[in-house]
Design an enzyme around this catalytic site. Structure first.
Site, mmCIF file in Angstrom:
data_model
loop_
_atom_site.group_PDB
_atom_site.id
_atom_site.type_symbol
_atom_site.label_atom_id
_atom_site.label_comp_id
_atom_site.label_asym_id
_atom_site.label_seq_id
_atom_site.Cartn_x
_atom_site.Cartn_y
_atom_site.Cartn_z
ATOM 1 C CE LYS A 19 -1.153 -0.697 4.919
ATOM 2 N NZ LYS A 19 -0.583 -2.065 5.013
ATOM 3 C CG ASN A 56 -0.590 3.184 8.121
ATOM 4 O OD1 ASN A 56 -0.541 3.309 9.341
ATOM 5 N ND2 ASN A 56 -0.058 2.148 7.489
ATOM 6 C CG HIS A 69 -1.868 -6.243 11.700
ATOM 7 N ND1 HIS A 69 -0.714 -5.747 12.256
ATOM 8 C CD2 HIS A 69 -1.986 -5.650 10.479
ATOM 9 C CE1 HIS A 69 -0.150 -4.884 11.425
ATOM 10 N NE2 HIS A 69 -0.891 -4.812 10.337
#
Length: 434
Positions: free
Chosen positions: A109, A132, A177
């Site tokens: 990303k 982010n 995660h």
């Protein structure tokens, strides 16, 4: 009264924004000494230490750091009292009028966010990039911006309830995660939630979890014949990338390394087509784009050995992707890996190492654990990054040395950036670079 939870970069940006807009707030952090406490110069004074329930008294909305998990007591209390919790991304969206493009995915990303922003810039528009990646979103707000491009993590999306995106894309979804989510499916749903906010969805038809989502634009890194709606698809045909039936670029003209980056480039082209960016400007951007630091970054060539910094590879699939890019180009490869292993299946990585990698130098708290799946004759251990680089440099005479840890960095380094910088510093100490 508003409440900011978390005194990190996100919390500081919210405090600055609310102060500038004369909005009354409280700010709190569960840490006694948050690392950025010296940067907080606003009123009121922060409330530090363990969360207290009375912190919520008189609060009508909470702006929460993405690093605070929903399992923490403060979020449980917020849910019980039905106090609205929003992300800084949602707050940002309320106050801008120019189109916002959101980019998420387990991997790639940042690369797509940066490349796509270069396409916009080279097309003559003013673009602001953050979220982010880089600056917090609230620090980007300006009347002069034509487009906002935001990298969005799953944590940010988890706390977003309303968001007005001109376009959004999920690049890929792989396990990550899993210490934060109760299941992989919950993580998948978090990533896919971006599409709820999009006027135009960009969909990777090669990705299992995005198949079936109706899109304004598709991209497909696989065979052209597999995509029915070719006219609305960026696709690959042999050594050419096409937008429908129109030629974009030859893969040989792409500077980025690895097949995974072909898909990333196609996603950027798909987003650019939605904005009607000139093909020439987009192609120029791809040809000139060398990638981001710590992401398969070519550091140096020393005595016929190339060194690559892929410190951003904090999970298994990232390391596997990097290794595939390297082992297909070099006969000898030494991998430097290790750190804090996540709750992932490392078996595919082990198989790839055992079959294609010459040696592995392991560092960090999980070194012994990782060594269990690797052929003993291939494994070396190091107690520091400089030692790892020195050991690796003596193991091959012609090939590549790759730092791609497949682990988090926090046992030895503040973050993956510090890990990558130490790798590069250690490489530079070996000899003059060629």
């Amino acid at each position: 009264m508003k409440l900011i939870l978390g005194l990190g970069e996100t919390g500081l940006s919210v405090a600055k924004f609310l102060t500038a807009n004369n909005v009354e707030f409280k700010i709190a952090d569960s840490r006694i000494e948050p690392p950025l406490i010296s940067s907080y110069v606003y009123n009121p004074a922060p409330i530090l230490g363990d969360w207290k329930k009375d912190l919520l008294s008189g609060i009508d909305e909470v702006y929460i750091s993405p690093g605070i998990a929903k399992s923490e007591s403060i979020y449980v209390w917020l849910s019980e009292q039905e106090i609205p919790v929003v992300s800084d991304i949602e707050l940002f969206s309320r106050h801008v009028s120019s189109p916002i493009i959101g980019i998420t995915g387990s991997n790639g990303k940042s690369t797509v966010t940066k490349l796509f922003s270069e396409m916009i810039h080279n097309s003559g528009y003013k673009v602001a990039v953050g979220g982010n990646l880089g600056r917090p979103a609230l620090e980007l707000i300006s009347d002069d911006i034509d487009y906002y491009v935001l990298e969005l993590s799953s944590y940010q999306l988890d706390y977003t309830n309303e968001l007005n995106l001109f376009a959004g894309v999920v690049l890929n979804i792989t396990p990550d995660h899993l210490d934060r989510y109760d299941s992989f499916q919950s993580y998948v749903e978090s990533k896919l939630s971006i599409y709820k906010y999009c006027q135009n969805c960009v969909v990777n038809v090669s990705e299992e979890y995005t198949k079936g989502i109706t899109a304004s634009k598709y991209f497909n890194a696989e065979n052209k014949k597999q995509q029915k709606d070719i006219i609305n698809t960026v696709l690959r045909e042999g050594d050419n990338l096409l937008n429908g039936n129109s030629f974009l670029i030859k893969t040989d003209d792409i500077a980025l390394i690895g097949e995974h980056n072909i898909a990333n480039i196609m996603a950027a082209f798909a987003l650019g087509d939605l904005l009607k960016l000139p093909t020439g400007a987009m192609t120029k951007s791809v040809k000139e784009f060398k990638g981001l630091e710590h992401r398969l970054e070519r550091v140096a060539t020393i005595k016929n050995v190339e060194f690559f910094n892929d410190s951003k590879a904090t999970n298994v699939i990232s390391a596997i992707t990097a290794l595939h890019a390297i082992v297909n180009s070099y006969n000898q490869v030494v991998l430097i890996a290790g750190g804090i292993a996540k709750k992932e299946d490392y078996s595919e990585l082990y198989n790839l190492i055992n079959e294609r990698v010459s040696y592995v130098v392991l560092i960090g708290i999980s070194a012994d654990y990782l060594a269990e799946g690797i052929e003993t004759s291939k494994v070396k251990f190091a107690s520091s990054m400089s030692e790892a680089v020195n050991i690796a440099s003596k193991l091959i005479e012609n090939g590549a040395i790759l730092l791609s840890p497949a682990c988090a960095s926090f046992d030895m380094f503040d973050n993956f950036e510090k890990r990558g910088h130490e790798f590069k510093d250690s490489v530079r100490m070996l000899s003059p670079l060629s």
